[in-house]
Design a protein around this motif. Structure first.
Motif, PDB file in Angstrom:
ATOM      1  N   ALA A   5       0.823  -1.198   0.000  1.00 33.10           N
ATOM      2  CA  ALA A   5       0.000   0.000   0.000  1.00 33.10           C
ATOM      3  C   ALA A   5       0.866   1.261   0.000  1.00 33.10           C
ATOM      4  O   ALA A   5       1.951   1.292   0.563  1.00 33.10           O
ATOM      5  N   ILE A   6       0.351   2.300  -0.661  1.00 33.04           N
ATOM      6  CA  ILE A   6       1.015   3.603  -0.714  1.00 33.04           C
ATOM      7  C   ILE A   6       0.243   4.562   0.183  1.00 33.04           C
ATOM      8  O   ILE A   6      -0.941   4.813  -0.047  1.00 33.04           O
ATOM      9  N   ARG A   7       0.890   5.056   1.223  1.00 32.69           N
ATOM     10  CA  ARG A   7       0.206   5.971   2.148  1.00 32.69           C
ATOM     11  C   ARG A   7       0.203   7.372   1.551  1.00 32.69           C
ATOM     12  O   ARG A   7       1.237   7.896   1.134  1.00 32.69           O
ATOM     13  N   LEU A   8      -0.974   7.991   1.524  1.00 35.05           N
ATOM     14  CA  LEU A   8      -1.115   9.346   0.988  1.00 35.05           C
ATOM     15  C   LEU A   8      -0.511  10.352   1.966  1.00 35.05           C
ATOM     16  O   LEU A   8      -0.496  10.128   3.178  1.00 35.05           O
ATOM     17  N   ARG A  11      -4.025  13.305   5.885  1.00 35.00           N
ATOM     18  CA  ARG A  11      -4.968  12.512   6.667  1.00 35.00           C
ATOM     19  C   ARG A  11      -6.362  13.104   6.525  1.00 35.00           C
ATOM     20  O   ARG A  11      -6.500  14.309   6.296  1.00 35.00           O
ATOM     21  N   PRO A  16      -4.940   8.190   8.691  1.00 31.80           N
ATOM     22  CA  PRO A  16      -4.118   7.969   7.491  1.00 31.80           C
ATOM     23  C   PRO A  16      -4.904   7.217   6.420  1.00 31.80           C
ATOM     24  O   PRO A  16      -5.700   6.319   6.722  1.00 31.80           O
ATOM     25  N   SER A  18      -4.460   5.030   2.766  1.00 34.96           N
ATOM     26  CA  SER A  18      -3.511   4.323   1.906  1.00 34.96           C
ATOM     27  C   SER A  18      -4.223   3.762   0.685  1.00 34.96           C
ATOM     28  O   SER A  18      -5.421   3.449   0.734  1.00 34.96           O
ATOM     29  N   ASP A  20      -3.824   0.636  -1.908  1.00 37.07           N
ATOM     30  CA  ASP A  20      -3.157  -0.599  -2.292  1.00 37.07           C
ATOM     31  C   ASP A  20      -2.887  -0.561  -3.799  1.00 37.07           C
ATOM     32  O   ASP A  20      -3.623   0.082  -4.556  1.00 37.07           O
ATOM     33  N   GLU A  94      -5.422   2.980   9.936  1.00 36.55           N
ATOM     34  CA  GLU A  94      -5.511   3.585   8.625  1.00 36.55           C
ATOM     35  C   GLU A  94      -6.706   3.022   7.878  1.00 36.55           C
ATOM     36  O   GLU A  94      -7.265   1.995   8.256  1.00 36.55           O
ATOM     37  N   THR A  96      -7.597   1.741   4.054  1.00 42.29           N
ATOM     38  CA  THR A  96      -6.935   1.345   2.811  1.00 42.29           C
ATOM     39  C   THR A  96      -7.974   1.065   1.743  1.00 42.29           C
ATOM     40  O   THR A  96      -8.925   0.307   1.974  1.00 42.29           O
ATOM     41  N   TRP A  98      -8.679  -0.668  -1.856  1.00 40.64           N
ATOM     42  CA  TRP A  98      -8.049  -1.727  -2.632  1.00 40.64           C
ATOM     43  C   TRP A  98      -9.029  -2.292  -3.655  1.00 40.64           C
ATOM     44  O   TRP A  98     -10.094  -1.707  -3.895  1.00 40.64           O
TER      45      TRP A  98
END
Length: 372
Positions: A5-8, A11, A16, A18, A20, A94, A96, A98
């Motif tokens: 996953a790429i965390r943005l 917030r 947080p 993210s 995927d 967080e 996520t 996906w």
């Protein structure tokens, strides 16, 4: 679950967010799919397929906006869960997005009676609210073009999202409501096992239906539900087996360490003598870092280990054992260094320590009637 996953860099309401990698693939796929079938979508929504909407790049632009709106709706749905959980004092690690939607990763499931049901039901209620809002805005709008399509599409999508999530199958919201209701009358572990059994049955039926009608996406969702329900049952066993245990109860207190001025040659000699390849670097009891065999590649024999050490993976001695297991599983650690409040090394915790205790406690639980 989401190791790619790429965390943005921002917030939402302190949570947080993210993405995927599967989300980055499915978003353009949905955009093309919706765009290529736009005339059919327009007819289903009672709109005339106008040439201005169905020619050139316009249908694919509308498809992209619809796909973004779909995942934005999922995100708002998950925010509903997260904010309700916050009201019970539970933090969300967080959210996520996906392939199959979104997941709000809560620190824990609150054990207050009915709390899980309240947190779970808020998601579908939020989606129903969004469906109603989009339907209202469409009825108030004079547009029969792209805006009408987007509002109509999002109204139907949010209604579908709410209804699908109300299925009594873990990890869907309906499954969590079912478990919470069962837990009012029986132990939590038994409630989870019953809800997981219902979930697997429904997943099997959903998957079979998907294969019979040729809907591979439905079959994929069914497979996810089946696997996730099994994981929920396993997680419940872990939670009960490790309940009340802290890291300090399981850690190894005797830890071989090295000083930061030790040379690479000296470290290699120590490794050979002790048959160990990873050491905490400590000065005056304070943990500075970790040094392992892989960190020595290309190092000068006379270089001090302080030049090659890496940041340690630490956990507090009073942290829960379940938290330690979750962190190791999520981040792929084989062990963690245990520190006190002052940052001093007090022990080391390995995955083996946790699994051994899990085996012992799980065996103990299996010999005990859960209804006692």
């Amino acid at each position: 679950m989401f190791q790619r996953a790429i965390r943005l860099p921002f917030r939402l309401l302190g949570i947080p967010i993210s993405l995927d990698l599967s989300f980055l693939i499915v978003l353009p796929f949905f955009a093309v799919l919706i765009g290529s079938q736009l005339p059919e979508y327009l007819r289903l929504l009672g709109l005339e397929p106008q040439p201005a909407l169905t020619q050139g790049l316009t249908p694919y632009l509308l498809g992209l906006l619809a796909a973004v709106g779909l995942f934005a709706s999922v995100l708002i749905h998950e925010l509903g869960h997260a904010l309700t959980a916050r009201g019970y004092g539970v933090r969300t690690r967080e959210i996520t997005l996906w392939l199959l939607g979104g997941v709000a990763q809560l620190e824990r499931i609150p054990r207050a009676r009915g709390a899980e049901a309240v947190i779970a039901i808020v998601g579908p209620l939020v989606s129903l609210g969004l469906a109603g809002l989009c339907a209202l805005l469409r009825s108030l709008s004079a547009s029969e073009g792209g805006l009408a399509f987007l509002l109509g599409y999002l109204s139907v999508v949010n209604l579908s999202l709410a209804l699908f999530n109300l299925l009594p199958a873990l990890p869907l919201d309906g499954g969590r409501v079912l478990r919470s209701v069962l837990a009012l009358y029986r132990p939590y572990l038994e409630a989870t096992r019953t809800a997981a059994a219902v979930s697997r049955f429904l997943a099997f039926g959903l998957g079979l239906l998907g294969l019979l009608i040729g809907n591979l996406f439905m079959a994929l969702v069914a497979l996810f539900v089946y696997m996730a329900a099994s994981a929920e049952a396993e997680q419940a066993v872990f939670s009960q087996a490790l309940e009340g245990l802290r890291v300090r109860d399981l850690m190894t207190r005797s830890v071989s360490t090295v000083i930061p001025t030790l040379t690479v040659t000296g470290l290699l000699e120590k490794m050979m003598a002790e048959r160990h390849v990873d050491y905490p670097v400590v000065a005056d009891g304070r943990l500075l870092g970790m040094i392992g065999l892989e960190d020595l590649q290309g190092a000068s024999p006379d270089a001090p280990v302080s030049e090659r050490m890496r940041p340690p993976q630490t956990i507090g001695e009073y942290a829960g054992a379940l938290e330690a297991l979750q962190r190791m599983a999520e981040q792929g650690f084989a062990h963690m260094v245990v520190i006190d409040q002052a940052g001093n090394l007090v022990g080391i915790l390995s995955k083996t320590d946790l699994l051994r205790m899990l085996q012992l406690r799980a065996a103990q639980l299996s010999m005990t009637d859960p209804r006692e």
